[in-house]
Design a protein around this motif. Structure first.
Motif, short mmCIF file in Angstrom:
data_model
loop_
_atom_site.label_atom_id
_atom_site.label_comp_id
_atom_site.label_asym_id
_atom_site.label_seq_id
_atom_site.Cartn_x
_atom_site.Cartn_y
_atom_site.Cartn_z
N TYR A 97 -16.03 9.62 -12.94
CA TYR A 97 -14.38 10.00 -12.85
C TYR A 97 -13.74 9.14 -11.82
O TYR A 97 -14.28 9.20 -10.66
CB TYR A 97 -14.53 11.46 -12.44
N LEU A 98 -12.81 8.65 -12.00
CA LEU A 98 -12.10 7.61 -11.16
C LEU A 98 -10.66 8.25 -10.83
O LEU A 98 -9.99 8.74 -11.71
CB LEU A 98 -11.53 6.26 -11.90
N THR A 99 -10.42 8.39 -9.59
CA THR A 99 -9.44 8.85 -8.74
C THR A 99 -8.74 8.00 -7.78
O THR A 99 -9.48 7.43 -6.92
CB THR A 99 -9.55 10.33 -8.41
N ILE A 100 -7.39 7.81 -7.70
CA ILE A 100 -6.79 6.75 -6.87
C ILE A 100 -5.57 7.74 -6.13
O ILE A 100 -4.69 8.20 -6.85
CB ILE A 100 -6.10 5.82 -7.78
N CYS A 101 -5.80 7.58 -4.93
CA CYS A 101 -4.68 8.13 -3.99
C CYS A 101 -3.96 6.91 -3.63
O CYS A 101 -4.41 6.15 -2.92
CB CYS A 101 -5.34 8.78 -3.09
N LEU A 102 -2.46 6.94 -3.80
CA LEU A 102 -1.85 5.85 -3.72
C LEU A 102 -1.68 5.42 -2.18
O LEU A 102 -1.23 4.53 -1.89
CB LEU A 102 -0.49 6.02 -4.17
N ASP A 103 -1.96 6.53 -1.46
CA ASP A 103 -1.98 6.13 0.30
C ASP A 103 -3.06 5.38 0.67
O ASP A 103 -3.29 5.00 1.81
CB ASP A 103 -1.80 7.31 0.89
N VAL A 104 -3.86 4.83 -0.06
CA VAL A 104 -4.80 3.82 -0.22
C VAL A 104 -4.34 2.38 0.11
O VAL A 104 -4.76 1.53 1.00
CB VAL A 104 -6.00 3.84 -1.30
N LEU A 105 -2.93 2.37 -0.43
CA LEU A 105 -2.33 0.86 -0.25
C LEU A 105 -1.87 0.90 1.00
O LEU A 105 -1.28 1.92 1.48
CB LEU A 105 -1.71 0.79 -1.50
N PRO A 106 -1.72 -0.63 1.48
CA PRO A 106 -0.36 -0.50 2.59
C PRO A 106 0.82 -0.26 2.56
O PRO A 106 1.22 -0.04 1.18
CB PRO A 106 -0.41 -1.99 2.58
N ALA A 107 1.52 0.47 3.61
CA ALA A 107 2.54 1.05 3.41
C ALA A 107 3.85 0.15 2.77
O ALA A 107 4.62 0.61 2.19
CB ALA A 107 3.00 1.49 4.62
N HIS A 108 3.70 -1.31 2.82
CA HIS A 108 4.90 -1.85 2.20
C HIS A 108 4.59 -2.06 0.55
O HIS A 108 5.55 -2.18 -0.05
CB HIS A 108 4.79 -3.42 2.65
N GLN A 109 3.57 -1.54 0.25
CA GLN A 109 3.09 -1.60 -1.29
C GLN A 109 3.35 -0.31 -1.69
O GLN A 109 3.52 0.12 -3.05
CB GLN A 109 1.90 -2.16 -1.75
N ALA A 110 3.02 0.75 -0.97
CA ALA A 110 3.18 2.37 -1.53
C ALA A 110 3.68 3.02 -0.29
O ALA A 110 3.13 3.89 0.44
CB ALA A 110 1.80 2.85 -1.79
N PRO A 111 5.37 2.97 0.04
CA PRO A 111 5.81 3.97 1.14
C PRO A 111 6.01 5.11 0.63
O PRO A 111 6.01 5.98 1.39
CB PRO A 111 7.14 2.88 1.34
N GLY A 112 6.13 5.48 -0.82
CA GLY A 112 6.61 6.74 -1.33
C GLY A 112 5.29 7.89 -1.28
O GLY A 112 4.97 8.23 -2.60
N VAL A 113 4.59 8.09 -0.32
CA VAL A 113 3.58 8.88 -0.23
C VAL A 113 3.68 9.91 1.02
O VAL A 113 4.19 9.69 1.85
CB VAL A 113 2.14 8.09 -0.14
N SER A 114 2.84 10.94 1.19
CA SER A 114 3.12 11.66 2.28
C SER A 114 2.57 11.02 3.41
O SER A 114 3.00 11.55 4.51
CB SER A 114 2.27 12.94 1.90
N ALA A 115 1.54 10.40 3.42
CA ALA A 115 0.93 9.87 4.74
C ALA A 115 0.97 8.32 4.21
O ALA A 115 -0.21 7.67 3.99
CB ALA A 115 -0.55 10.28 5.04
N PRO A 116 1.80 7.26 4.61
CA PRO A 116 1.66 5.75 4.27
C PRO A 116 0.58 5.12 5.11
O PRO A 116 0.52 5.82 6.52
CB PRO A 116 3.07 5.37 4.69
N ALA A 117 0.20 4.32 4.62
CA ALA A 117 -1.32 3.51 5.29
C ALA A 117 -0.66 2.52 6.28
O ALA A 117 0.09 1.71 6.08
CB ALA A 117 -2.02 3.07 4.40
N THR A 118 -1.27 2.65 7.59
CA THR A 118 -0.55 1.44 8.36
C THR A 118 -1.54 0.27 8.34
O THR A 118 -1.13 -0.90 8.71
CB THR A 118 -1.13 1.78 10.11
#
Length: 319
Positions: free
Chosen positions: A239-260
């Motif tokens: 089962y593959l699951t991807i949380c978009l907040d794993v990406l850097p904030a400049h690639q995925a700013p639209g998440v609840s907790a953007p990554a530094t």
């Protein structure tokens, strides 16, 4: 593409290259409505819910994620995709998260029973408990299920109410109750987004993980891919699951907790390919897109690219 009214199906619309020669088909021209006789291919299934994010103290808005992902997918060119179905959305009525997760599980099991691959579009990461339960309902003979999660967070929290931070603890508890192994491999964990208690819990549960800081170079990724192979070889299904907040904030700013820091997309994709090319992935989901926090649709487009990549990679493995 038109955004649907609550409870209404989304209408796939997009660009048509009427004056062009050759094949110009785009996703909006290729997707078909899911039905009882549908067989094979990839079935999109929305989980329009962010009650889990709200319960977890995050920034709500992920309930609009499935619509935004479909909008971003609509104009992508068809380049080797299998048959594509749209199975509509599961919505969360009021704060009835558990009921929504149960409905999602039934829908995932239905898609699997009809020989299609469920690709769930979230929604908060509470989607994982529903997707997992659907796999369990449909894959009872597969005793060793490996969960591969790309995420900055373990999502192993203890809480009075289930939320977007608890799904893998819920799965661990379910596995323990059923006498089944809890096989959980998570890549992209941030030292700055998980407490010591969560690291301790992960170690106690035998979770295999890679930190985001250890996934920044080609050498890092090669080592992670090699380590992943052992888990993939030992399991019956993935089962593959991807949380978009794993990406850097400049690639995925639209998440609840953007990554530094995050795991950059050029490294995330080969890691994901290692999993997909195992031939054992039975379902996948993409979580945490919050269109209200997105910039110029960047996160939606990134999520759509990942969804399309999953479909294209699976095209040689499914009918």
């Amino acid at each position: 593409m038109n955004a649907p009214a609550p409870g209404q199906p989304l209408v796939w619309q997009g660009r048509i290259d009427a004056e062009e020669t050759g094949v110009t088909t785009r996703w909006h021209q290729h997707v078909r409505p899911w039905h009882a006789q549908a067989r094979g291919g990839v079935a999109l299934l929305g989980f329009a819910c962010d009650e889990g994010v709200r319960r977890n103290g995050g920034r709500p808005g992920a309930a609009q994620g499935p619509t935004a992902l479909r909008q971003a997918l609509a104009n992508l060119p068809v380049l080797g995709e299998p048959t594509l179905w749209d199975s509509g959305d599961v919505t969360c009525e009021g704060r009835a998260l558990e009921a929504a997760q149960a409905t999602l599980a039934a829908r995932v099991a239905e898609v699997l029973a009809q020989g299609a691959f469920p690709l769930v579009l979230g929604g908060g990461h509470e989607v994982a408990w529903g997707t997992f339960q659907g796999i369990v309902q449909a894959e009872l003979k597969r005793q060793r299920l490996l969960i591969v999660n790309f995420d900055a967070h373990f999502d192993l929290r203890h809480a009075a109410q289930a939320n977007s931070g608890t799904p893998f603890r819920q799965i661990a508890q379910w596995c323990q109750a059923q006498g089944r192994p809890f096989d959980y491999h998570v890549l992209g964990i941030s030292r700055y987004a998980n407490t010591q208690a969560l690291f301790d819990r992960a170690h106690a549960l035998g979770v295999r993980y890679r930190l985001d800081e250890a996934l920044q170079t080609e050498t890092d990724v090669a080592a992670a891919r090699a380590a992943m192979q052992a888990d993939l070889a030992a399991c019956d299904a993935v089962y593959l699951t991807i949380c978009l907040d794993v990406l850097p904030a400049h690639q995925a700013p639209g998440v609840s907790a953007p990554a530094t820091l995050g795991v950059p997309l050029p490294w995330l994709i080969p890691l994901m390919d290692t999993v997909l090319m195992s031939g054992k992935v039975v379902a996948a989901d993409i979580a945490e897109l919050n269109p209200a926090l997105d910039r110029d649709g960047q996160t939606a487009r990134t999520g759509a690219r990942l969804a399309a990549h999953i479909a294209r990679t699976l095209s040689l493995q499914i009918a």
